[in-house]
Design a protein around this motif. Structure first.
Motif, mmCIF file in Angstrom:
data_model
loop_
_atom_site.group_PDB
_atom_site.id
_atom_site.type_symbol
_atom_site.label_atom_id
_atom_site.label_comp_id
_atom_site.label_asym_id
_atom_site.label_seq_id
_atom_site.Cartn_x
_atom_site.Cartn_y
_atom_site.Cartn_z
ATOM 1 N N ALA A 30 36.204 42.188 36.549
ATOM 2 C CA ALA A 30 36.832 43.304 35.815
ATOM 3 C C ALA A 30 38.284 43.485 36.235
ATOM 4 C CB ALA A 30 36.062 44.598 36.067
ATOM 5 N N LEU A 31 38.599 43.059 37.474
ATOM 6 C CA LEU A 31 39.967 43.260 37.962
ATOM 7 C C LEU A 31 40.988 42.388 37.246
ATOM 8 C CD1 LEU A 31 39.418 43.551 41.815
ATOM 9 C CD2 LEU A 31 40.053 45.349 40.213
ATOM 10 N N SER A 32 40.519 41.305 36.644
ATOM 11 C CA SER A 32 41.494 40.400 36.016
ATOM 12 C C SER A 32 42.179 41.075 34.824
ATOM 13 C CB SER A 32 40.826 39.096 35.595
ATOM 14 O OG SER A 32 39.797 39.404 34.701
ATOM 15 N N ARG A 33 41.569 42.158 34.290
ATOM 16 C CA ARG A 33 42.191 42.860 33.145
ATOM 17 C C ARG A 33 43.266 43.841 33.590
ATOM 18 N NH1 ARG A 33 37.029 44.580 31.159
ATOM 19 N NH2 ARG A 33 37.856 46.694 31.355
ATOM 20 N N LEU A 34 43.320 44.075 34.906
ATOM 21 C CA LEU A 34 44.247 45.083 35.435
ATOM 22 C C LEU A 34 45.689 44.564 35.386
ATOM 23 C CD1 LEU A 34 44.546 47.780 36.951
ATOM 24 C CD2 LEU A 34 44.142 46.540 39.067
ATOM 25 N N ALA A 63 48.336 38.872 45.692
ATOM 26 C CA ALA A 63 47.404 38.541 46.777
ATOM 27 C C ALA A 63 46.060 39.256 46.571
ATOM 28 C CB ALA A 63 48.023 38.931 48.120
ATOM 29 N N LEU A 64 46.125 40.527 46.160
ATOM 30 C CA LEU A 64 44.878 41.272 45.930
ATOM 31 C C LEU A 64 44.062 40.627 44.809
ATOM 32 C CD1 LEU A 64 45.901 45.049 46.206
ATOM 33 C CD2 LEU A 64 44.085 43.910 47.497
ATOM 34 N N HIS A 65 44.739 40.269 43.733
ATOM 35 C CA HIS A 65 44.020 39.623 42.619
ATOM 36 C C HIS A 65 43.400 38.307 43.081
ATOM 37 C CE1 HIS A 65 44.532 42.088 39.067
ATOM 38 N NE2 HIS A 65 45.784 42.318 39.400
ATOM 39 N N THR A 66 44.163 37.526 43.854
ATOM 40 C CA THR A 66 43.646 36.224 44.301
ATOM 41 C C THR A 66 42.392 36.420 45.163
ATOM 42 O OG1 THR A 66 45.924 35.459 44.341
ATOM 43 C CG2 THR A 66 44.327 34.066 45.473
ATOM 44 N N ALA A 67 42.397 37.455 45.999
ATOM 45 C CA ALA A 67 41.250 37.675 46.888
ATOM 46 C C ALA A 67 40.051 38.248 46.139
ATOM 47 C CB ALA A 67 41.666 38.631 48.010
ATOM 48 N N SER A 112 51.924 52.562 37.239
ATOM 49 C CA SER A 112 51.171 52.682 35.982
ATOM 50 C C SER A 112 50.511 51.345 35.674
ATOM 51 C CB SER A 112 52.103 53.034 34.822
ATOM 52 O OG SER A 112 52.817 54.197 35.119
ATOM 53 N N TYR A 113 49.340 51.437 35.071
ATOM 54 C CA TYR A 113 48.563 50.232 34.762
ATOM 55 C C TYR A 113 48.024 50.310 33.356
ATOM 56 C CZ TYR A 113 48.341 49.901 39.804
ATOM 57 O OH TYR A 113 48.676 49.832 41.118
ATOM 58 N N ARG A 114 47.721 49.109 32.856
ATOM 59 C CA ARG A 114 46.908 49.001 31.657
ATOM 60 C C ARG A 114 45.664 48.228 32.057
ATOM 61 N NH1 ARG A 114 50.592 48.605 27.597
ATOM 62 N NH2 ARG A 114 51.236 46.577 28.353
ATOM 63 N N ASP A 115 44.552 48.651 31.519
ATOM 64 C CA ASP A 115 43.270 48.032 31.867
ATOM 65 C C ASP A 115 42.517 47.908 30.544
ATOM 66 O OD1 ASP A 115 40.704 47.538 32.731
ATOM 67 O OD2 ASP A 115 40.353 49.578 33.442
#
Ligand SMILES: CC(=O)SCCNC(=O)CCNC(=O)[C@H](O)C(C)(C)COP(=O)(O)OP(=O)(O)OC[C@H]1O[C@@H](n2cnc3c(N)ncnc32)[C@H](O)[C@@H]1OP(=O)(O)O
Ligand SMILES: CC(=O)C(=O)O
Length: 539
Positions: A457-461, A446-450, A486-489
């Motif tokens: 830049a968020l699409s790489r998260l 939901a956060l990505h869609t919004a 944990s994330y990869r960016d």
């Protein structure tokens, strides 16, 4: 120029005897290439004729393995009792592997000769001599691994020495004394190697198992006593408790004994080689592994950090960059202002431990950790906290959260999770819904869609790991759950933390920190080219 010491890797033979280690031929070829690049002199590829995969490894190695430094060795046993070496199918398989070196395992313990081989002491000596001669006659360089040598030497010294002499007289280039059961201690190893060398004059090697936790120490003791070959494995993989960790042995020999067994520029590849090998084996090395482990130069205690600010040598036995590792600082409730300064500098902020901002950040970390937060692996959440202190308060946020909700519905066998977020982005109200296999996945979607359309830049998260820990009774305020994500960016990996009485709310906090971290840009006080601490390391 690397010195003429025999660095012998047995990852592909003894290393694969470790519980849980299963390598394909493809994996073995790839591991061999990495070890060759590092600069080991010998790579033992396996036991042809006994293990079909190893036979195949040597067949493919002939055309697919173009080794620049190392020589390939095939491992196998001496001929069977009562059978000439020329007629023993296992010995034939060793020749058919077509390696420049053959390493033979030979019994040197009278109890093993009688009870495991069920033959006479004289026949065992004949098996060793006959097999070595046969292989040398066929043009092979031969090493002999004297199995159970240290235990055998205590039981019957003359017989153990006779095995060494028989192997050498038949043409073995090096006789490798094996602490097969791994129970010896360094003083015993040093004495036995010294005496064997004095009494036989034969070039000796060492193969040490780690059952008493002394494999590396025993290897160092043997080399100090005159051994010219050290066997070991990547990360100390091997039967039971493993073998001597060859990476540690290499670093010890180069950095502590001044013996350039691999060139210094190759030593800087040590940590990278370790990571490449674990990616292939899927068997992780220990974070606490000497020299190359992720924690080998990582500092948590505040007093250590305070001394390290002045001089990294005060709490480090060597320079991490020599082995391709880096110094890191952990931020936690065990740290003080110095830990904050070091971590901030690691992140690129030029701050001083004596500043008010750093003191406030240190106090907040202690208070929040007492409430259940943990910043050790949540470097992104720590950076957000630090930035707030450096900026003198919360910064204007690129979006505001109006509300969020998560619902889980079960119908028959189907479970459906839906999250809705309502945000204000650049003055506009945005509502988005996401579905997922659980609340975190649905909220993340939901956060990505919004947000992704406004902040590409968020699409790489990419969320890579999620851990939750129930904290009831553990913290001052009785907080209920800590969530670490944990994330990869792109190339970077980092983590965030959230704490709340409600696990979903804790997850939401950690997710929001991740988004804010990615959108953190152009900060005042962040010095992109701040001198990394490593620059202060001497040498
Ligand atoms: C210390 C070490 O790590 S050495 C390396 C050990 N590695 C391995 O064992 C992995 C590969 N091993 C194998 O594939 C099999 O065990 C083989 C092919 C070697 C033997 O298989 P099998 O013939 O089925 O017998 P088994 O596995 O039960 O072993 C017992 C046989 O090995 C013989 N043996 C035991 N130790 C040795 C030795 N060091 N040298 C030669 N033969 C030996 C025994 O005398 C017995 O022979 P016998 O059946 O003629 O009496
Ligand atoms: C040869 C071998 O692996 C040992 O004796 O431990």
């Amino acid at each position: 120029m690397a010195e003429q010491f025999q660095l012998y890797d047995t990852t592909l033979r003894d290393g694969t005897q470790q519980e849980g280690m299963v390598l394909t031929v493809e994996d073995k070829l790839a591991v061999a290439r990495r070890l060759d690049d590092l600069g080991v002199g010998f790579i033992e590829g396996g036991w042809p004729g006994a293990v079909p995969k190893d036979t195949e490894f040597f067949r493919r190695a002939r055309t697919e393995l173009d080794l620049g430094n190392a020589v390939l060795a095939a491992f196998g046993a001496t001929r069977r009792p009562g059978v000439p070496a020329s007629l023993d199918p296992q010995v034939r398989a060793l020749l058919e592997a077509e390696t420049p070196v053959v390493t033979l395992v030979a019994k040197s313990h009278t109890g093993h000769v009688r009870n495991a081989l069920r033959t006479t002491l004289a026949e065992n000596l004949a098996m060793i001599s006959g097999t070595v001669r046969h292989l040398v006659h066929a043009g092979r360089r031969v090493f002999v691994d004297a199995e159970h040598y240290f235990d055998g030497y205590q039981l019957n010294r003359e017989y153990a020495l006779a095995v060494v002499r028989a192997a050498a007289e038949a043409g073995a280039e090096t006789v490798v004394l094996c602490d097969t059961n791994g129970g010896s201690l360094p003083d015993e190893v040093r004495t036995v190697v010294t005496e064997t060398l004095d009494l036989t004059g034969v070039p000796l090697g060492i193969h040490a198992h780690n059952d008493s936790g002394c494999a590396v120490a025993n290897t160092m003791a043997a080399v100090d006593a005159g051994a010219v070959q050290a066997q070991g494995t990547a990360h100390g993989y091997g039967e039971r408790c493993g073998n001597a960790d060859l990476f540690t042995v290499i670093a010890n020999l180069v950095l502590k004994r001044g013996r350039e067994v691999i060139p210094l520029e190759k030593l800087r590849e040590l940590a990278r080689t370790g990571r490449a090998v674990t990616e292939l084996t899927q068997v992780p090395g220990s974070a606490a592994a000497p020299y190359i482990g992720g924690s080998a130069f990582t500092h948590k205690a505040g007093l250590h950090a305070s001394a390290l600010r002045v001089d990294p040598d005060l709490y480090q036995h060597t320079t991490p960059e020599f082995v391709g590792n880096t110094m890191r600082t952990l931020v936690s409730d065990m740290g003080g202002r110095s830990s904050i300064e070091l971590k901030a500098r690691e992140l690129g902020y030029a701050v001083e431990a004596g500043s008010d901002e750093v003191a406030r950040a240190a106090t907040r970390v202690k208070e929040m950790e007492s409430d259940g937060y943990s910043f050790e692996s949540a470097d992104a959440s720590f950076e957000l906290l630090l930035r707030e202190e450096l900026d003198g308060g919360p910064r204007p946020r690129p979006f505001d959260v109006e509300s969020w909700s998560v619902g889980v519905t079960g119908t028959g066998d189907e479970v459906r999770t839906e999250a809705t977020v309502r945000l204000t982005v650049q003055g506009r109200s945005v509502t988005a819904t996401g579905h997922g296999n659980g609340p975190v996945n649905a909220m993340d979607t939901a956060l990505h869609t919004a947000l992704d359309p406004c902040f590409p830049a968020l699409s790489r998260l990419e969320l890579t790991d999620y851990r939750v820990r129930v904290l009831s009774g553990e913290t001052g305020s009785g907080a209920a759950a800590r969530v670490l994500i944990s994330y990869r960016d792109g190339e970077r990996s980092w983590g965030t933390v959230g704490v709340d009485g409600n696990t979903t709310a804790a997850s939401w906090q950690a997710l929001l920190d991740a988004v804010h971290y990615v959108l953190l840009d152009g900060p005042p006080g962040r010095v992109e080219d701040a001198p990394p601490l490593a620059a202060a390391v001497p040498g």
